[in-house]
Design a protein around this motif. Structure first.
Motif, PDB file in Angstrom:
ATOM      1  N   VAL A  18       0.842  -1.186   0.000  1.00  0.00           N
ATOM      2  CA  VAL A  18       0.000   0.000   0.000  1.00  0.00           C
ATOM      3  C   VAL A  18       0.884   1.244   0.000  1.00  0.00           C
ATOM      4  O   VAL A  18       1.705   1.433   0.906  1.00  0.00           O
ATOM      5  CB  VAL A  18      -0.937   0.032   1.222  1.00  0.00           C
ATOM      6  N   SER A  19       0.734   2.073  -1.013  1.00  0.00           N
ATOM      7  CA  SER A  19       1.486   3.331  -1.084  1.00  0.00           C
ATOM      8  C   SER A  19       0.510   4.502  -1.025  1.00  0.00           C
ATOM      9  O   SER A  19      -0.620   4.407  -1.519  1.00  0.00           O
ATOM     10  CB  SER A  19       2.311   3.392  -2.373  1.00  0.00           C
ATOM     11  N   THR A  20       0.949   5.587  -0.406  1.00  0.00           N
ATOM     12  CA  THR A  20       0.082   6.747  -0.223  1.00  0.00           C
ATOM     13  C   THR A  20       0.777   8.015  -0.684  1.00  0.00           C
ATOM     14  O   THR A  20       2.000   8.125  -0.650  1.00  0.00           O
ATOM     15  CB  THR A  20      -0.314   6.911   1.256  1.00  0.00           C
ATOM     16  N   ASN A  21      -0.039   8.966  -1.104  1.00  0.00           N
ATOM     17  CA  ASN A  21       0.454  10.285  -1.504  1.00  0.00           C
ATOM     18  C   ASN A  21      -0.647  11.292  -1.190  1.00  0.00           C
ATOM     19  O   ASN A  21      -1.650  11.377  -1.895  1.00  0.00           O
ATOM     20  CB  ASN A  21       0.794  10.303  -2.993  1.00  0.00           C
ATOM     21  N   TYR A  22      -0.481  12.019  -0.094  1.00  0.00           N
ATOM     22  CA  TYR A  22      -1.555  12.863   0.416  1.00  0.00           C
ATOM     23  C   TYR A  22      -1.269  14.352   0.235  1.00  0.00           C
ATOM     24  O   TYR A  22      -0.121  14.798   0.345  1.00  0.00           O
ATOM     25  CB  TYR A  22      -1.770  12.618   1.910  1.00  0.00           C
ATOM     26  N   VAL A  40      -3.217   4.962  -2.650  1.00  0.00           N
ATOM     27  CA  VAL A  40      -4.208   5.907  -2.137  1.00  0.00           C
ATOM     28  C   VAL A  40      -3.607   7.301  -2.249  1.00  0.00           C
ATOM     29  O   VAL A  40      -2.529   7.565  -1.708  1.00  0.00           O
ATOM     30  CB  VAL A  40      -4.578   5.606  -0.671  1.00  0.00           C
ATOM     31  N   GLU A  41      -4.287   8.188  -2.969  1.00  0.00           N
ATOM     32  CA  GLU A  41      -3.776   9.545  -3.118  1.00  0.00           C
ATOM     33  C   GLU A  41      -4.908  10.558  -2.991  1.00  0.00           C
ATOM     34  O   GLU A  41      -6.071  10.251  -3.264  1.00  0.00           O
ATOM     35  CB  GLU A  41      -3.069   9.720  -4.464  1.00  0.00           C
ATOM     36  N   THR A  42      -4.547  11.749  -2.559  1.00  0.00           N
ATOM     37  CA  THR A  42      -5.505  12.853  -2.522  1.00  0.00           C
ATOM     38  C   THR A  42      -4.927  14.014  -3.307  1.00  0.00           C
ATOM     39  O   THR A  42      -3.734  14.313  -3.229  1.00  0.00           O
ATOM     40  CB  THR A  42      -5.799  13.302  -1.078  1.00  0.00           C
ATOM     41  N   ILE A  43      -5.799  14.650  -4.105  1.00  0.00           N
ATOM     42  CA  ILE A  43      -5.399  15.782  -4.946  1.00  0.00           C
ATOM     43  C   ILE A  43      -6.308  16.954  -4.585  1.00  0.00           C
ATOM     44  O   ILE A  43      -7.532  16.820  -4.566  1.00  0.00           O
ATOM     45  CB  ILE A  43      -5.524  15.435  -6.438  1.00  0.00           C
ATOM     46  N   LEU A  44      -5.721  18.075  -4.339  1.00  0.00           N
ATOM     47  CA  LEU A  44      -6.468  19.225  -3.842  1.00  0.00           C
ATOM     48  C   LEU A  44      -6.464  20.364  -4.846  1.00  0.00           C
ATOM     49  O   LEU A  44      -5.442  20.669  -5.461  1.00  0.00           O
ATOM     50  CB  LEU A  44      -5.836  19.705  -2.524  1.00  0.00           C
TER      51      LEU A  44
END
Length: 377
Positions: free
Chosen positions: A249-253, A292-296
């Motif tokens: 599991v890799s994340t980029n927040y 899992v990533e979030t883009i703002l």
């Protein structure tokens, strides 16, 4: 102005012969409930052609017959293509008949032009009315199906709410006593597994309760939430499952992504999608990967949860958020439906894209702006 009196008289002599030849060569379904009306309609059209040549036809007469024929074709549930064939076959017979009349070449040319215009208008009026009636028929059926579907969902929601509430009461007591056991006996074998499975059961029960309309009245107030912290909580909760099948599991927040939402409901959405992602790659050969990533941006925060599992076909993706649709052997088909309801209730959008390499569930939610003065309950 040409009156075509000779041609009109000629048509009067051969009306019976024309109708018999036309009727015996057209496309006619033996189950057509209006098959006895078809020959009469042919005669009426034949007479309208004569009126056309005599300059005594009105557009309303043509429309009246056209609408009558269209209504009969719809009620008989017949293919409009057969009607078009039959009308054009009649047109050809009439024009061929006109060639046998003793009229000048100029009269023949003008007569054929008028006949073609009349038939063209007639076909247009029939097909247009037929299309409108068919669309109305389909709309009425869809309304009936949708209402029936809503009634079934409402009944199912009431039934599931009643049953599941009965399940949840003793479950709450069991969860409480397990926590006491864990506190008193922190090294007790299998206690962590029991606690995790009870939490999973509680999650499934909550899913069912979200299908009940009455559950919305009991929802908690919305609050300011940090998106990446919610995601981290869910990933930690699922850690045993992640380790069990060896998922990377890799994340980029985007660390400053804040939303106003019901915490339990948004967590339920993230949990459901991540659980589905783990299920999707469970039987896949390594490497098994979830990102899992979030883009703002200024208006929204986009949460993408991607796995490298199998392709979801287009026809499946079109209905994947509908209630009771599932590809799992023991699935309920309400998980993604509940997710969609929750996200839409929060003025967001949920979608899915899939190809041979990866599948991504995207959730778009309104981001909390700095100028937001306060929260409302």
């Amino acid at each position: 102005m040409v009156k075509f009196s000779n041609l009109i008289d000629f048509f009067d002599k051969y009306d019976t012969k024309f109708l018999d030849e036309w009727y015996h060569n057209i496309q006619l379904d033996s189950n057509d409930i209006y098959k006895d009306e078809i020959k009469e309609n042919g005669l009426l059209m034949y007479q309208l052609v004569q009126k056309t040549l005599a300059n005594s036809i009105s557009i309303n007469e043509l429309k009246e017959l056209a609408h009558k024929v269209a209504k009969e074709r719809v009620e008989a549930n017949q293919n409009i293509g057969d009607f078009v064939y039959n009308v054009n076959y009649g047109r050809s017979l009439i024009i061929n008949q006109a060639f046998s009349a003793e009229i000048t070449r100029n009269e023949l040319q003008l007569a054929i032009e008028r006949i073609n215009v009349t038939f063209d208008h007639f076909c247009y009026f029939v097909v247009r009315k037929y299309t409108l009636l068919k669309e109305q028929q389909i709309e009425e059926k869809n309304l009936l199906i949708n209402q029936s579907h809503k009634d079934k969902l409402s009944l199912l929601g009431q039934m599931s709410s009643s049953f599941v509430h009965e399940f949840r009461n003793p479950l709450t007591a069991v969860i409480g006593f397990v926590k006491l056991l864990k506190t008193d006996n922190p090294t007790l074998k299998y206690i962590d597994i029991i606690e995790r499975e009870l939490d999973q059961l509680k999650f499934r029960i909550t899913q069912f309760l979200h299908t009940s309309k009455n559950e919305g009245a009991q929802e908690k107030r919305k609050e300011i939430l940090t998106v990446h912290l919610l995601l981290e909580d869910i990933i930690k909760f699922l850690y045993p499952s992640i380790v069990d099948i060896d998922v990377n599991v890799s994340t980029n927040y985007a660390k400053d992504a804040f939303i106003i939402a019901n915490e339990n409901e948004i967590k339920q959405v993230f949990l459901n999608i991540l659980m589905n992602s783990i299920d999707a790659i469970n039987k896949k050969e390594k490497p098994r990967e979830i990102t899992v990533e979030t883009i703002l941006d200024k208006q929204n925060v986009l949460i993408n949860i991607t796995n490298n599992g199998p392709l979801i076909p287009d026809d499946t993706r079109e209905v994947i958020f509908e209630p009771f649709y599932t590809t799992k052997e023991l699935g309920t088909g309400i998980g993604l439906f509940v997710c969609r309801k929750i996200i839409e209730k929060h003025n967001g959008i949920i979608s899915c894209i899939s190809n041979e390499e990866k599948t991504t569930f995207s959730i778009q939610l309104p981001v909390l702006r700095k100028e937001t003065p306060h929260l409302t309950k």
